[in-house]
Scaffold this active site. Structure first.
Site, PDB file in Angstrom:
ATOM      1  N   SER A  84      32.196  42.973  40.655  1.00  0.00           N
ATOM      2  CA  SER A  84      31.858  44.474  40.885  1.00  0.00           C
ATOM      3  C   SER A  84      30.238  44.335  41.610  1.00  0.00           C
ATOM      4  O   SER A  84      29.818  43.545  41.122  1.00  0.00           O
ATOM      5  CB  SER A  84      31.893  45.466  40.063  1.00  0.00           C
ATOM      6  OG  SER A  84      31.262  46.706  40.326  1.00  0.00           O
TER       7      SER A  84
ATOM      8  N   TYR B 189      29.763  48.935  30.981  1.00  0.00           N
ATOM      9  CA  TYR B 189      30.788  48.251  32.080  1.00  0.00           C
ATOM     10  C   TYR B 189      30.107  47.244  32.888  1.00  0.00           C
ATOM     11  O   TYR B 189      30.388  45.962  32.995  1.00  0.00           O
ATOM     12  CB  TYR B 189      31.266  49.458  32.994  1.00  0.00           C
ATOM     13  CG  TYR B 189      32.191  48.993  34.196  1.00  0.00           C
ATOM     14  CD1 TYR B 189      33.383  48.384  34.079  1.00  0.00           C
ATOM     15  CD2 TYR B 189      31.588  49.084  35.398  1.00  0.00           C
ATOM     16  CE1 TYR B 189      33.989  47.925  34.857  1.00  0.00           C
ATOM     17  CE2 TYR B 189      32.328  48.475  36.318  1.00  0.00           C
ATOM     18  CZ  TYR B 189      33.555  47.892  36.171  1.00  0.00           C
ATOM     19  OH  TYR B 189      34.220  47.443  37.240  1.00  0.00           O
TER      20      TYR B 189
ATOM     21  N   LYS C  98      30.906  43.029  33.309  1.00  0.00           N
ATOM     22  CA  LYS C  98      31.026  42.021  34.453  1.00  0.00           C
ATOM     23  C   LYS C  98      30.403  40.882  34.600  1.00  0.00           C
ATOM     24  O   LYS C  98      30.778  40.015  35.000  1.00  0.00           O
ATOM     25  CB  LYS C  98      31.098  43.020  35.807  1.00  0.00           C
ATOM     26  CG  LYS C  98      32.192  44.350  36.028  1.00  0.00           C
ATOM     27  CD  LYS C  98      33.446  43.619  36.330  1.00  0.00           C
ATOM     28  CE  LYS C  98      34.689  44.356  36.131  1.00  0.00           C
ATOM     29  NZ  LYS C  98      35.954  43.698  36.022  1.00  0.00           N
TER      30      LYS C  98
HETATM   31  P1  NAD Z   1      43.171  50.149  36.953  1.00  0.00           P
HETATM   32  O1  NAD Z   1      42.713  50.795  35.572  1.00  0.00           O
HETATM   33  O2  NAD Z   1      43.909  50.898  38.164  1.00  0.00           O
HETATM   34  O3  NAD Z   1      43.572  48.731  36.692  1.00  0.00           O
HETATM   35  C1  NAD Z   1      43.488  47.823  35.551  1.00  0.00           C
HETATM   36  C2  NAD Z   1      44.569  47.594  34.734  1.00  0.00           C
HETATM   37  O4  NAD Z   1      44.269  46.682  33.564  1.00  0.00           O
HETATM   38  C3  NAD Z   1      45.220  48.885  34.208  1.00  0.00           C
HETATM   39  O5  NAD Z   1      46.518  48.943  34.505  1.00  0.00           O
HETATM   40  C4  NAD Z   1      45.204  48.675  32.719  1.00  0.00           C
HETATM   41  O6  NAD Z   1      46.130  49.180  31.996  1.00  0.00           O
HETATM   42  C5  NAD Z   1      45.026  47.149  32.427  1.00  0.00           C
HETATM   43  N1  NAD Z   1      44.496  46.870  31.236  1.00  0.00           N
HETATM   44  C6  NAD Z   1      43.168  47.168  30.825  1.00  0.00           C
HETATM   45  N2  NAD Z   1      42.999  46.571  29.598  1.00  0.00           N
HETATM   46  C7  NAD Z   1      43.979  45.948  29.270  1.00  0.00           C
HETATM   47  C8  NAD Z   1      44.501  45.193  28.150  1.00  0.00           C
HETATM   48  N3  NAD Z   1      43.526  44.990  27.148  1.00  0.00           N
HETATM   49  N4  NAD Z   1      45.322  44.132  28.361  1.00  0.00           N
HETATM   50  C9  NAD Z   1      46.070  44.296  29.309  1.00  0.00           C
HETATM   51  N5  NAD Z   1      45.904  45.145  30.389  1.00  0.00           N
HETATM   52  C10 NAD Z   1      44.865  45.908  30.371  1.00  0.00           C
HETATM   53  O7  NAD Z   1      41.664  49.513  37.554  1.00  0.00           O
HETATM   54  P2  NAD Z   1      41.458  49.134  39.108  1.00  0.00           P
HETATM   55  O8  NAD Z   1      40.838  49.987  39.925  1.00  0.00           O
HETATM   56  O9  NAD Z   1      42.630  48.490  39.553  1.00  0.00           O
HETATM   57  O10 NAD Z   1      40.627  47.783  38.807  1.00  0.00           O
HETATM   58  C11 NAD Z   1      40.887  46.370  38.442  1.00  0.00           C
HETATM   59  C12 NAD Z   1      39.752  45.552  38.362  1.00  0.00           C
HETATM   60  O11 NAD Z   1      38.809  45.747  39.362  1.00  0.00           O
HETATM   61  C13 NAD Z   1      39.160  45.859  36.923  1.00  0.00           C
HETATM   62  O12 NAD Z   1      38.556  44.660  36.259  1.00  0.00           O
HETATM   63  C14 NAD Z   1      37.862  46.815  37.775  1.00  0.00           C
HETATM   64  O13 NAD Z   1      36.689  46.463  36.694  1.00  0.00           O
HETATM   65  C15 NAD Z   1      37.498  46.093  38.768  1.00  0.00           C
HETATM   66  N6  NAD Z   1      36.768  46.819  39.858  1.00  0.00           N
HETATM   67  C16 NAD Z   1      37.311  47.976  40.087  1.00  0.00           C
HETATM   68  C17 NAD Z   1      36.606  48.883  41.006  1.00  0.00           C
HETATM   69  C18 NAD Z   1      37.151  50.167  41.505  1.00  0.00           C
HETATM   70  O14 NAD Z   1      36.248  50.944  41.923  1.00  0.00           O
HETATM   71  N7  NAD Z   1      38.452  50.576  41.322  1.00  0.00           N
HETATM   72  C19 NAD Z   1      35.177  48.281  41.607  1.00  0.00           C
HETATM   73  C20 NAD Z   1      34.982  47.096  41.209  1.00  0.00           C
HETATM   74  C21 NAD Z   1      35.648  46.490  40.407  1.00  0.00           C
HETATM   75  C1  WQD Z   2      30.108  57.235  45.355  1.00  0.00           C
HETATM   76  C2  WQD Z   2      28.915  58.294  45.948  1.00  0.00           C
HETATM   77  C3  WQD Z   2      27.726  59.247  44.226  1.00  0.00           C
HETATM   78  C4  WQD Z   2      31.488  61.814  42.902  1.00  0.00           C
HETATM   79  C5  WQD Z   2      31.549  53.244  40.948  1.00  0.00           C
HETATM   80  C6  WQD Z   2      31.034  52.413  40.009  1.00  0.00           C
HETATM   81  C7  WQD Z   2      30.992  50.974  40.333  1.00  0.00           C
HETATM   82  C8  WQD Z   2      32.297  50.630  41.068  1.00  0.00           C
HETATM   83  C9  WQD Z   2      32.898  51.732  42.038  1.00  0.00           C
HETATM   84  C10 WQD Z   2      33.820  49.525  39.378  1.00  0.00           C
HETATM   85  C11 WQD Z   2      27.828  58.160  45.226  1.00  0.00           C
HETATM   86  C12 WQD Z   2      28.632  60.303  44.958  1.00  0.00           C
HETATM   87  C13 WQD Z   2      30.565  60.872  43.462  1.00  0.00           C
HETATM   88  C14 WQD Z   2      30.995  62.957  42.981  1.00  0.00           C
HETATM   89  C15 WQD Z   2      29.473  62.688  44.443  1.00  0.00           C
HETATM   90  N1  WQD Z   2      33.653  50.437  40.061  1.00  0.00           N
HETATM   91  N2  WQD Z   2      29.559  61.323  44.225  1.00  0.00           N
HETATM   92  N3  WQD Z   2      30.014  63.620  43.837  1.00  0.00           N
HETATM   93  O1  WQD Z   2      28.833  55.282  41.881  1.00  0.00           O
HETATM   94  O2  WQD Z   2      29.173  53.939  44.008  1.00  0.00           O
HETATM   95  O3  WQD Z   2      30.570  53.234  42.066  1.00  0.00           O
HETATM   96  O4  WQD Z   2      32.586  53.010  41.288  1.00  0.00           O
HETATM   97  O5  WQD Z   2      33.301  48.583  39.307  1.00  0.00           O
HETATM   98  O6  WQD Z   2      30.585  50.100  39.291  1.00  0.00           O
HETATM   99  O7  WQD Z   2      29.733  52.768  39.651  1.00  0.00           O
HETATM  100  O8  WQD Z   2      31.185  55.360  43.454  1.00  0.00           O
HETATM  101  O9  WQD Z   2      32.830  57.004  43.828  1.00  0.00           O
HETATM  102  O10 WQD Z   2      31.373  57.217  41.897  1.00  0.00           O
HETATM  103  O11 WQD Z   2      30.380  57.477  44.058  1.00  0.00           O
HETATM  104  O12 WQD Z   2      28.372  62.936  45.197  1.00  0.00           O
HETATM  105  O13 WQD Z   2      31.857  63.996  42.325  1.00  0.00           O
HETATM  106  O14 WQD Z   2      29.458  59.433  45.727  1.00  0.00           O
HETATM  107  O15 WQD Z   2      26.703  59.943  43.848  1.00  0.00           O
HETATM  108  O16 WQD Z   2      26.621  58.438  45.956  1.00  0.00           O
HETATM  109  P1  WQD Z   2      29.965  54.388  42.692  1.00  0.00           P
HETATM  110  P2  WQD Z   2      31.500  56.904  43.321  1.00  0.00           P
END
Ligand code: NAD
Ligand code: WQD
Length: 332
Positions: free
Chosen positions: A124, A148, A152
């Site tokens: 991330s 979190y 990562k």
């Molecule tokens: P998500 O929660 O929709 O998918 C993650 C999946 O992992 C879920 O289906 C959950 O049930 C499964 N899971 C969690 N713990 C588990 C375990 N112990 N054993 C088996 N399965 C398990 O999340 P997502 O948005 O699809 O994210 C996928 C990956 O990408 C995550 O690692 C997340 O940290 C990373 N990521 C997400 C974002 C985002 O904004 N969505 C941003 C950056 C990184």
């Molecule tokens: C986006 C912008 C907020 C909600 C997070 C995690 C990051 C990654 C992605 C997993 C910011 C603003 C938000 C609201 C708002 N996840 N905001 N009102 O914070 O960039 O990233 O999700 O890895 O690790 O930190 O995403 O969608 O929460 O916020 O004004 O109700 O929207 O301040 O500027 P963020 P976000």
């Protein structure tokens, strides 16, 4: 190739399954269904006409994953499984370290044992902490501000260290920016539980009339309109990046790190306006204090992914909003 997708019923993982199947790969998924539902598998079949092989397994329990490795010869693993809510990780750090770190260690041990040593990892942009400048390049300093993010960064280090003594390991670390959007079929998308923390899911709830208004967290940042700027990327573009990453892992051992973003930064208010245009709705909002831990601006320099993976994002913000809205309308 036969690819194991951990967390494959989740938001990003399910879209990756579709892209892999459409490219002719065989897909094996495991997930404990903690944050996703089994019917996602039916949706994937409906879109692709193909089956994924599913195991309900919890990566904290190594033996629950063993049958996956016993029963399949895997060419690579895409590791999405994990917990991802920043605020919850502050409240429950042990849960996050236990799930994300123990889970990854168990997975890697099995991969070693069964000699599958190619992994694509969901990292991330959070690993960049508070960057001093934007756009963010992969060689920028790393640091995190919550458990979190620390999981990562630790997972990145664990996976990178595997490549030091064993030249067969191939590790691709993909640092995602802000995934939004949904599959164009309206069948797959993000369905967060409870009141959403992230911006786009929150806007969806307001659009559906389930929440009264959006709180905009701060309008006094050093950005063009004062609200936070992020690199929103369509989840299908993101999913496609993983298909390219597999090719990289196959052709080249060692550690490879890529930002997956569009390279464009949009403010909170720009996203609200883009959504209003896509949906024809008005999103009421009011400005609230800054949210703790937020940074002013984060967007990628995606040049390395373009050069080395041959990947770049195609969908624009309007398309992201249209697809998010189609999914929310039909599924929430
Ligand atoms: P998500 O929660 O929709 O998918 C993650 C999946 O992992 C879920 O289906 C959950 O049930 C499964 N899971 C969690 N713990 C588990 C375990 N112990 N054993 C088996 N399965 C398990 O999340 P997502 O948005 O699809 O994210 C996928 C990956 O990408 C995550 O690692 C997340 O940290 C990373 N990521 C997400 C974002 C985002 O904004 N969505 C941003 C950056 C990184
Ligand atoms: C986006 C912008 C907020 C909600 C997070 C995690 C990051 C990654 C992605 C997993 C910011 C603003 C938000 C609201 C708002 N996840 N905001 N009102 O914070 O960039 O990233 O999700 O890895 O690790 O930190 O995403 O969608 O929460 O916020 O004004 O109700 O929207 O301040 O500027 P963020 P976000």
């Amino acid at each position: 190739m036969k690819i194991l997708v951990t967390g494959g019923t989740g938001y990003i993982g399910s879209h990756a399954c579709v892209e892999l199947l459409q490219k002719g790969h065989e897909v094996v998924v495991f997930d404990n269904l903690y944050n996703s539902k089994r019917d996602v598998l039916d949706k994937i079949r409906e879109i692709t006409g193909k089956e994924v092989i599913f195991y309900k397994a919890d990566m904290r329990d190594k033996e629950s994953m063993r049958p996956v490795f016993e029963e399949h010869t895997l060419d690579a693993v895409i590791h999405f499984a994990g917990l991802k809510a920043v605020g919850e990780s502050v409240e429950r750090p042990l849960l996050y370290y236990q799930n994300n770190i123990t889970g990854t260690l168990n997975l890697c041990e099995l991969m070693n044992e069964y000699q599958c040593r190619r992994i694509i990892f969901s990292s991330s942009a959070t690993v960049y902490g508070s960057p001093e400048t934007v756009p963010i390049r992969e060689d920028f300093p790393l640091g995190t501000t919550n458990p979190y993010g620390s999981t990562k960064l630790m997972q990145e280090r664990i996976l990178s260290d595997l490549c030091v003594p064993d030249r067969e390991w191939s590790v691709v670390l993909l640092r995602y920016f802000n995934p939004i959007g949904a599959h164009e079929s309206g069948l797959l998308g993000e369905s967060p539980n409870g009141i959403p923390n992230n911006l786009m899911p929150y806007i969806m709830q307001v659009a559906l009339g389930k929440l009264p208004e959006l709180g905009v967290f701060g309008d006094d940042y050093d950005t063009p309109d004062g609200t936070g700027v992020r690199d929103y990327i369509h989840v299908v573009d993101l999913a496609r990046g993983h298909v390219n990453a597999i090719e990289k892992a196959v052709s080249s051992a060692g550690v490879h790190i890529y930002n997956l973003g569009t390279g464009n930064g949009y403010s909170v208010l720009e996203l609200v306006r883009a959504f209003e245009e896509a949906s024809g709705l008005t999103i009421p909002y009011s400005v609230k204090p800054r949210r703790a831990g937020d940074i002013a601006a984060s967007y990628a320099d995606p040049g390395k992914a373009k050069e080395e993976l041959g990947w770049e994002a195609e969908y624009d913000l309007a398309r992201m909003c249209q697809d998010s809205w189609r999914y929310a309308r039909h599924n929430f």
